[in-house]
Design a protein around this motif. Structure first.
Motif, PDB file in Angstrom:
ATOM      1  N   HIS A  45       0.830  -1.206   0.000  1.00 14.74           N
ATOM      2  CA  HIS A  45       0.000   0.000   0.000  1.00 14.74           C
ATOM      3  C   HIS A  45       0.869   1.262   0.000  1.00 14.74           C
ATOM      4  O   HIS A  45       0.602   2.209  -0.736  1.00 14.74           O
ATOM      5  N   LEU A  49       0.810   4.091  -2.956  1.00 13.82           N
ATOM      6  CA  LEU A  49       0.547   5.505  -2.671  1.00 13.82           C
ATOM      7  C   LEU A  49       1.673   6.395  -3.184  1.00 13.82           C
ATOM      8  O   LEU A  49       1.426   7.459  -3.748  1.00 13.82           O
ATOM      9  N   LYS A  54      -3.326   8.245  -4.406  1.00 13.55           N
ATOM     10  CA  LYS A  54      -4.412   7.634  -3.632  1.00 13.55           C
ATOM     11  C   LYS A  54      -5.476   6.965  -4.509  1.00 13.55           C
ATOM     12  O   LYS A  54      -5.891   5.844  -4.232  1.00 13.55           O
ATOM     13  N   ASP A  55      -5.907   7.632  -5.575  1.00 13.36           N
ATOM     14  CA  ASP A  55      -6.999   7.091  -6.390  1.00 13.36           C
ATOM     15  C   ASP A  55      -6.605   5.817  -7.129  1.00 13.36           C
ATOM     16  O   ASP A  55      -7.316   4.811  -7.063  1.00 13.36           O
ATOM     17  N   ALA A  57      -4.065   3.915  -6.425  1.00 10.10           N
ATOM     18  CA  ALA A  57      -3.704   2.900  -5.426  1.00 10.10           C
ATOM     19  C   ALA A  57      -4.957   2.150  -4.978  1.00 10.10           C
ATOM     20  O   ALA A  57      -4.942   0.921  -4.860  1.00 10.10           O
ATOM     21  N   ALA A  58      -6.041   2.875  -4.754  1.00 15.22           N
ATOM     22  CA  ALA A  58      -7.299   2.238  -4.361  1.00 15.22           C
ATOM     23  C   ALA A  58      -7.838   1.352  -5.481  1.00 15.22           C
ATOM     24  O   ALA A  58      -8.347   0.246  -5.225  1.00 15.22           O
ATOM     25  N   GLU A  59      -7.696   1.803  -6.707  1.00 17.86           N
ATOM     26  CA  GLU A  59      -8.162   1.027  -7.858  1.00 17.86           C
ATOM     27  C   GLU A  59      -7.352  -0.269  -8.002  1.00 17.86           C
ATOM     28  O   GLU A  59      -7.911  -1.345  -8.221  1.00 17.86           O
ATOM     29  N   THR A  61      -5.635  -1.800  -5.600  1.00 17.40           N
ATOM     30  CA  THR A  61      -5.931  -2.637  -4.436  1.00 17.40           C
ATOM     31  C   THR A  61      -7.262  -3.366  -4.619  1.00 17.40           C
ATOM     32  O   THR A  61      -7.363  -4.569  -4.331  1.00 17.40           O
ATOM     33  N   ALA A  62      -8.285  -2.665  -5.109  1.00 17.08           N
ATOM     34  CA  ALA A  62      -9.589  -3.288  -5.357  1.00 17.08           C
ATOM     35  C   ALA A  62      -9.469  -4.368  -6.435  1.00 17.08           C
ATOM     36  O   ALA A  62     -10.062  -5.449  -6.315  1.00 17.08           O
TER      37      ALA A  62
END
Length: 166
Positions: A45, A49, A54-55, A57-59, A61-62
């Motif tokens: 993570h 980042l 952030k955006d 990274a979230a995509e 990770t999902a």
């Protein structure tokens, strides 16, 4: 699911001694893989980042979580991004792991690990791995910008180091 697995550390410039497939005859292969996987999970993570923001990274990770649940699931856009990040992340994990490997924590503080073989400080190797990662990161950023990915990266991830930390 993680961005990389332990196989990045079996052979080549990022080889970690005693890192082998678990079905190998090596008695401590499972322990070594567990330690490496711990580093991968801990730093994934943070790396994402620092490299994509952030955006994205979230995509990512999902996407990796969805792939962990269903191996047939794929999103070509995110998978292409992951493919570009994997070599750099392997270098990042190796750098973090090598920095910790020569010492162990006790209740009274950090102690250098004892070994039958004489160890030398990993500083020179760490500098090379970090600087190789910097080159990979610069290539990734160039590729991402040309491919219309909105990446936000920390400048430290494209800044070379030397053994004196200057």
């Amino acid at each position: 699911m993680n961005l990389i697995d332990c196989s990045y550390f079996y052979v080549g410039p990022l080889q970690i001694m005693n890192a082998h497939p678990i079905d190998d005859l090596d008695n401590n292969a499972a322990e070594v893989q567990e330690a490496i996987t711990g580093y991968i999970e801990h730093y994934q993570h943070e790396f994402l980042l620092k490299m994509v923001g952030k955006d994205l990274a979230a995509e990512v990770t999902a996407y990796l979580a969805a792939r962990g649940e269903d191996e047939n699931y794929t999103d070509e856009r995110v998978e292409t991004l992951c493919e570009q990040l994997r070599p750099s992340f392997a270098h990042y994990v190796y750098f973090k792991l090598v920095g910790d490997v020569n010492q162990t924590m006790t209740i009274t503080g950090l102690m250098k690990l004892k070994s039958a073989n004489e160890n030398q400080p990993p500083r020179q190797r760490m500098v090379k791995v970090w600087n190789d990662m910097v080159q990979l990161n610069k290539q990734f950023i160039e590729w991402a910008e040309a491919s219309d990915y909105d990446v936000f990266y920390h400048v430290e991830m494209i800044t070379p180091i030397n053994q004196y930390n200057l």
